[in-house]
Design a protein around this motif. Structure first.
Motif, PDB file in Angstrom:
ATOM      1  N   GLY A  72      49.232 152.730  28.790  1.00 10.92           N
ATOM      2  CA  GLY A  72      48.828 152.301  29.999  1.00 10.92           C
ATOM      3  C   GLY A  72      49.123 153.191  31.097  1.00 10.92           C
ATOM      4  N   VAL A  73      50.195 153.836  31.282  1.00 15.29           N
ATOM      5  CA  VAL A  73      50.632 154.976  32.236  1.00 15.29           C
ATOM      6  C   VAL A  73      49.742 155.984  31.962  1.00 15.29           C
ATOM      7  CG1 VAL A  73      52.441 156.518  33.111  1.00 15.29           C
ATOM      8  CG2 VAL A  73      52.907 154.257  32.428  1.00 15.29           C
ATOM      9  N   TRP A  74      49.376 156.416  30.872  1.00 15.28           N
ATOM     10  CA  TRP A  74      48.497 157.584  30.341  1.00 15.28           C
ATOM     11  C   TRP A  74      47.052 157.257  31.032  1.00 15.28           C
ATOM     12  CZ3 TRP A  74      49.287 162.606  29.953  1.00 15.28           C
ATOM     13  CH2 TRP A  74      50.285 162.877  29.122  1.00 15.28           C
ATOM     14  N   ALA A  75      46.742 155.935  30.875  1.00 12.57           N
ATOM     15  CA  ALA A  75      45.252 155.662  31.386  1.00 12.57           C
ATOM     16  C   ALA A  75      45.376 155.788  33.015  1.00 12.57           C
ATOM     17  CB  ALA A  75      44.979 154.108  31.188  1.00 12.57           C
ATOM     18  N   LEU A  76      46.316 155.381  33.632  1.00 14.20           N
ATOM     19  CA  LEU A  76      46.672 155.499  35.230  1.00 14.20           C
ATOM     20  C   LEU A  76      46.642 157.011  35.474  1.00 14.20           C
ATOM     21  CD1 LEU A  76      49.429 153.083  36.083  1.00 14.20           C
ATOM     22  CD2 LEU A  76      47.150 152.677  36.521  1.00 14.20           C
ATOM     23  N   VAL A  77      47.427 158.032  34.954  1.00 15.97           N
ATOM     24  CA  VAL A  77      47.106 159.302  34.923  1.00 15.97           C
ATOM     25  C   VAL A  77      45.701 159.838  34.972  1.00 15.97           C
ATOM     26  CG1 VAL A  77      47.634 161.731  34.037  1.00 15.97           C
ATOM     27  CG2 VAL A  77      49.336 159.846  34.186  1.00 15.97           C
ATOM     28  N   GLY A  78      44.834 159.503  34.113  1.00 20.70           N
ATOM     29  CA  GLY A  78      43.478 159.788  33.674  1.00 20.70           C
ATOM     30  C   GLY A  78      42.676 159.351  34.655  1.00 20.70           C
ATOM     31  N   PHE A  79      42.837 158.131  35.210  1.00 25.09           N
ATOM     32  CA  PHE A  79      42.298 157.375  36.295  1.00 25.09           C
ATOM     33  C   PHE A  79      42.314 158.153  37.614  1.00 25.09           C
ATOM     34  CE2 PHE A  79      41.579 154.557  39.951  1.00 25.09           C
ATOM     35  CZ  PHE A  79      40.207 154.260  39.687  1.00 25.09           C
ATOM     36  N   ASN A  80      43.470 158.555  37.985  1.00 25.80           N
ATOM     37  CA  ASN A  80      43.789 159.301  39.182  1.00 25.80           C
ATOM     38  C   ASN A  80      43.360 160.740  39.202  1.00 25.80           C
ATOM     39  OD1 ASN A  80      45.286 157.718  41.164  1.00 25.80           O
ATOM     40  ND2 ASN A  80      46.888 157.495  39.469  1.00 25.80           N
ATOM     41  N   VAL A  81      43.038 161.273  38.143  1.00 27.26           N
ATOM     42  CA  VAL A  81      42.628 162.467  37.714  1.00 27.26           C
ATOM     43  C   VAL A  81      40.910 162.339  38.004  1.00 27.26           C
ATOM     44  CG1 VAL A  81      41.930 164.526  36.324  1.00 27.26           C
ATOM     45  CG2 VAL A  81      44.355 163.723  36.697  1.00 27.26           C
ATOM     46  N   LEU A  82      40.347 161.439  37.371  1.00 24.34           N
ATOM     47  CA  LEU A  82      39.075 161.312  37.435  1.00 24.34           C
ATOM     48  C   LEU A  82      38.499 160.804  39.024  1.00 24.34           C
ATOM     49  CD1 LEU A  82      36.441 160.644  36.185  1.00 24.34           C
ATOM     50  CD2 LEU A  82      36.945 158.261  35.754  1.00 24.34           C
ATOM     51  N   ALA A 117      49.091 161.435  40.053  1.00 24.31           N
ATOM     52  CA  ALA A 117      48.774 161.829  38.505  1.00 24.31           C
ATOM     53  C   ALA A 117      49.865 162.529  37.969  1.00 24.31           C
ATOM     54  CB  ALA A 117      47.436 162.457  38.317  1.00 24.31           C
ATOM     55  N   ASP A 118      50.065 163.545  38.799  1.00 19.56           N
ATOM     56  CA  ASP A 118      51.128 164.499  38.370  1.00 19.56           C
ATOM     57  C   ASP A 118      52.537 163.864  38.198  1.00 19.56           C
ATOM     58  OD1 ASP A 118      52.039 167.257  37.516  1.00 19.56           O
ATOM     59  OD2 ASP A 118      52.920 167.314  39.553  1.00 19.56           O
ATOM     60  N   LEU A 119      53.115 163.161  39.199  1.00 17.91           N
ATOM     61  CA  LEU A 119      54.282 162.388  39.156  1.00 17.91           C
ATOM     62  C   LEU A 119      54.181 161.493  38.119  1.00 17.91           C
ATOM     63  CD1 LEU A 119      54.639 161.797  43.230  1.00 17.91           C
ATOM     64  CD2 LEU A 119      55.948 163.387  41.844  1.00 17.91           C
ATOM     65  N   GLN A 120      53.160 160.735  37.658  1.00 19.16           N
ATOM     66  CA  GLN A 120      53.088 159.857  36.439  1.00 19.16           C
ATOM     67  C   GLN A 120      53.308 160.699  35.405  1.00 19.16           C
ATOM     68  OE1 GLN A 120      49.406 158.177  37.544  1.00 19.16           O
ATOM     69  NE2 GLN A 120      50.398 156.321  38.412  1.00 19.16           N
ATOM     70  N   TYR A 121      52.696 161.911  35.207  1.00 18.85           N
ATOM     71  CA  TYR A 121      52.820 162.661  34.085  1.00 18.85           C
ATOM     72  C   TYR A 121      54.168 163.234  33.938  1.00 18.85           C
ATOM     73  CZ  TYR A 121      52.269 166.830  31.256  1.00 18.85           C
ATOM     74  OH  TYR A 121      52.478 167.861  30.345  1.00 18.85           O
ATOM     75  N   LEU A 122      54.802 163.689  35.015  1.00 17.02           N
ATOM     76  CA  LEU A 122      55.920 164.200  34.794  1.00 17.02           C
ATOM     77  C   LEU A 122      57.239 163.080  34.712  1.00 17.02           C
ATOM     78  CD1 LEU A 122      56.368 166.485  37.936  1.00 17.02           C
ATOM     79  CD2 LEU A 122      56.294 167.099  35.685  1.00 17.02           C
ATOM     80  N   ALA A 123      56.879 161.688  34.927  1.00 21.49           N
ATOM     81  CA  ALA A 123      57.872 160.678  34.414  1.00 21.49           C
ATOM     82  C   ALA A 123      57.651 160.264  33.089  1.00 21.49           C
ATOM     83  CB  ALA A 123      57.389 159.337  35.432  1.00 21.49           C
ATOM     84  N   LEU A 124      56.517 160.369  32.361  1.00 20.66           N
ATOM     85  CA  LEU A 124      56.191 160.380  30.891  1.00 20.66           C
ATOM     86  C   LEU A 124      56.854 161.286  30.383  1.00 20.66           C
ATOM     87  CD1 LEU A 124      52.339 159.305  31.149  1.00 20.66           C
ATOM     88  CD2 LEU A 124      54.267 157.936  30.145  1.00 20.66           C
ATOM     89  N   ARG A 125      57.047 162.640  30.703  1.00 24.68           N
ATOM     90  CA  ARG A 125      57.479 163.951  29.943  1.00 24.68           C
ATOM     91  C   ARG A 125      58.994 163.553  29.939  1.00 24.68           C
ATOM     92  NH1 ARG A 125      55.878 169.280  31.827  1.00 24.68           N
ATOM     93  NH2 ARG A 125      57.781 169.846  30.516  1.00 24.68           N
TER      94      ARG A 125
END
Length: 133
Positions: A72-82, A117-125
């Protein structure tokens, strides 16, 4: 399905919810008033606003969950980039001719979406590294 437990991630999502809620309300209910200063058509802004309101509600709900599904968080990252890509395309392809203020709003919210999106990605990592440790 793995879950992500991150106060930082929930805070990022909560701030995104607030921003989407404010922008959604403005575009949904004040599109006619905003048209002249932004140079954006109400027929463009109002549907975006009506989409952003329930999206903000979803984000606010997600921000209250103690654990978030990684997918779900990956979906948010993708949505924000889109979202950012579509915002830049709106300008690059000439689908809108905003005023200087409107250009600043479109570019500003697109850049904000990329930052989120970047902050979400960093949190996932970070959550993945912690899970592997």
């Amino acid at each position: 399905m793995t879950a992500v437990r991150s106060t930082f991630l929930r805070t990022v999502i909560a701030l995104d919810a607030a921003a989407c809620g404010v922008m959604g309300a403005a575009f949904a209910f004040d599109a006619g008033w905003l048209a002249a200063p932004l140079g954006l058509e109400p027929s463009l802004m109002q549907p975006i606003g009506l989409f952003l309101l329930p999206y903000a509600g979803l984000l606010a709900w997600l921000a209250t969950r103690p654990a978030l599904p990684r997918a779900g968080v990956w979906a948010l990252v993708g949505f924000n980039v889109l979202w950012a890509a579509e915002s830049f395309a709106l300008l690059a392809l000439g689908w809108a001719q905003p005023t200087t203020l409107g250009l600043a709003v479109v570019v500003g919210q697109a850049v904000a979406a990329l930052i989120v999106a970047d902050l979400q990605y960093l949190a996932l990592r970070k959550a993945r590294r912690e899970a592997l440790a």
